[in-house]
Write an enzyme that holds these catalytic residues in place. Structure first.
Site, mmCIF file in Angstrom:
data_model
loop_
_atom_site.group_PDB
_atom_site.id
_atom_site.type_symbol
_atom_site.label_atom_id
_atom_site.label_comp_id
_atom_site.label_asym_id
_atom_site.label_seq_id
_atom_site.Cartn_x
_atom_site.Cartn_y
_atom_site.Cartn_z
ATOM 1 N N ASP A 21 60.884 -20.314 48.046
ATOM 2 C CA ASP A 21 59.572 -20.407 47.414
ATOM 3 C C ASP A 21 58.876 -21.629 48.015
ATOM 4 O O ASP A 21 59.524 -22.509 48.599
ATOM 5 C CB ASP A 21 59.753 -20.573 45.903
ATOM 6 C CG ASP A 21 58.455 -20.883 45.185
ATOM 7 O OD1 ASP A 21 57.463 -20.194 45.436
ATOM 8 O OD2 ASP A 21 58.450 -21.846 44.394
ATOM 9 N N ASP A 80 55.452 -23.534 46.598
ATOM 10 C CA ASP A 80 54.919 -24.503 45.637
ATOM 11 C C ASP A 80 55.938 -24.822 44.549
ATOM 12 O O ASP A 80 56.490 -23.922 43.918
ATOM 13 C CB ASP A 80 53.630 -23.967 45.012
ATOM 14 C CG ASP A 80 52.523 -23.827 46.046
ATOM 15 O OD1 ASP A 80 52.063 -24.857 46.546
ATOM 16 O OD2 ASP A 80 52.165 -22.679 46.378
ATOM 17 N N THR A 82 56.548 -16.521 48.831
ATOM 18 C CA THR A 82 55.557 -17.306 48.105
ATOM 19 C C THR A 82 54.498 -16.435 47.439
ATOM 20 O O THR A 82 54.302 -15.277 47.801
ATOM 21 C CB THR A 82 54.874 -18.302 49.078
ATOM 22 O OG1 THR A 82 53.885 -19.051 48.379
ATOM 23 C CG2 THR A 82 54.195 -17.572 50.234
ATOM 24 N N GLY A 83 53.803 -17.028 46.482
ATOM 25 C CA GLY A 83 52.654 -16.367 45.876
ATOM 26 C C GLY A 83 51.384 -16.578 46.691
ATOM 27 O O GLY A 83 50.372 -15.920 46.463
ATOM 28 N N LYS A 136 58.574 -10.504 44.553
ATOM 29 C CA LYS A 136 59.341 -11.169 45.609
ATOM 30 C C LYS A 136 60.671 -10.465 45.859
ATOM 31 O O LYS A 136 61.130 -10.367 47.000
ATOM 32 C CB LYS A 136 59.575 -12.636 45.257
ATOM 33 C CG LYS A 136 58.331 -13.512 45.308
ATOM 34 C CD LYS A 136 58.697 -14.966 45.057
ATOM 35 C CE LYS A 136 57.467 -15.852 45.066
ATOM 36 N NZ LYS A 136 57.808 -17.288 44.872
ATOM 37 N N ASP A 145 61.392 -22.074 41.569
ATOM 38 C CA ASP A 145 61.143 -22.877 40.368
ATOM 39 C C ASP A 145 60.324 -22.162 39.309
ATOM 40 O O ASP A 145 60.131 -22.688 38.220
ATOM 41 C CB ASP A 145 60.400 -24.168 40.752
ATOM 42 C CG ASP A 145 58.930 -23.915 41.052
ATOM 43 O OD1 ASP A 145 58.052 -24.578 40.453
ATOM 44 O OD2 ASP A 145 58.634 -23.039 41.882
ATOM 45 N N ASN A 194 57.972 -16.158 38.807
ATOM 46 C CA ASN A 194 57.968 -15.125 39.841
ATOM 47 C C ASN A 194 59.182 -15.192 40.766
ATOM 48 O O ASN A 194 59.312 -14.395 41.690
ATOM 49 C CB ASN A 194 56.678 -15.183 40.674
ATOM 50 C CG ASN A 194 56.464 -16.527 41.338
ATOM 51 O OD1 ASN A 194 57.176 -17.502 41.082
ATOM 52 N ND2 ASN A 194 55.469 -16.596 42.205
#
Length: 274
Positions: free
Chosen positions: A8, A10, A42-43, A198, A221, A224
């Site tokens: 991930d 952020d 990642t988002g 994801k 973290d 998602n």
């Protein structure tokens, strides 16, 4: 044996100012030297993921970048350019359903449209202007009869009561919904098309490499990241993760600000590989 590390961004790989620490970079490069593949999950959209991907050598290693919570997956080619290999967008009826509900509950929205230059919003306010600044997208006010562009994911923001109502209304549709708000007295959710997250994208990447889930390490973290962390053989929760994620992870590390990714790779993966 770990053969793939998925990361991930952020709250996990980067700290303030969108920077990847030298400790994280060095540890990732050392793992790659031992034959471990690296993947970002990642988002963010690809535009905001490119700098991070390059910082950890994904471009030169011709590896994968999962963006928009699985909405679009890229693989770097021989020219160190990210090439789209799979994407999933909301059908127009689904998009309108979500936006109509947001209007009903007086919630704010921000869409990551297929056109990287625009975002559809129910209303313009501080929240949407912040995301506009971050993403560089032009805000277009939602008009049910004129909307003509599809979107990968939608962020909804507002008071907790309104967010709870829209989540309840959208639940039967089967959309993937992830909470990511830490703002008091408010709430945010990210909404993806049904079955798109994801984990879905990571399973595709793993299949392309021929890597079993037990040989994958995933660092995350947020909400998602939960499904992916449950699925892999080595699900690692960051020190800054919420309690529910730490409880389902198979391991934990320091916070993103304390180079948790690099710390864990060095301590648990590289030393054991010697």
């Amino acid at each position: 044996m770990v053969k793939l590390i998925a990361l991930d961004v952020d709250g996990t790989l980067v700290k303030k100012k969108n920077l990847v620490s030298k400790k994280n970079i060095n540890a990732i490069n050392e793992a790659r030297k031992k034959g471990v593949k690296i993947c970002i999950a990642t988002g963010r959209n690809i535009t905001r993921a490119v700098k991070v991907a390059k910082a950890i050598g994904i471009d030169l290693a011709h590896e994968y970048v999962i963006t928009l919570n699985g909405g679009a997956t890229y693989k770097y080619d021989g020219l160190a350019t990210p090439k789209l290999i799979e994407e999933h967008l909301f059908e127009m009826d689904d998009f309108k359903t979500i936006y109509d509900k947001a209007k009903q509950y007086r919630l704010s929205t921000f869409s990551y449209a297929e056109d990287p230059n625009v975002s559809y919003v129910v209303k313009k306010n501080f929240f949407t202007y912040v995301l506009k600044k971050v993403s560089g997208r032009k805000l277009i006010k939602y008009n049910r009869d004129e909307i003509d562009g599809k979107s990968y994911k939608i962020i909804i923001y507002g008071n907790k009561k309104g967010i709870a109502k829209i989540k309840e209304d959208l639940k039967p549709k089967g959309y993937e919904m992830f909470s990511w708000s830490y703002v008091p007295h408010s709430s945010n959710i990210e909404v993806n098309p049904k079955g798109v997250d994801k984990l879905y994208a990571l399973q595709k990447v793993a299949a392309n490499y021929g890597i079993d889930s037990k040989d994958i390490m995933f660092f995350g973290d947020g909400d998602n990241d939960i499904k992916a962390i449950k699925w892999v053989g080595h699900g690692i929760a960051m020190g800054n993760s919420k309690k529910d994620l730490k409880e389902i992870a198979s391991g934990s590390t320091k916070t993103n600000k304390r180079h948790g990714v690099g710390h864990y790779i060095i301590k648990e993966l590289l030393k054991s590989a010697k």
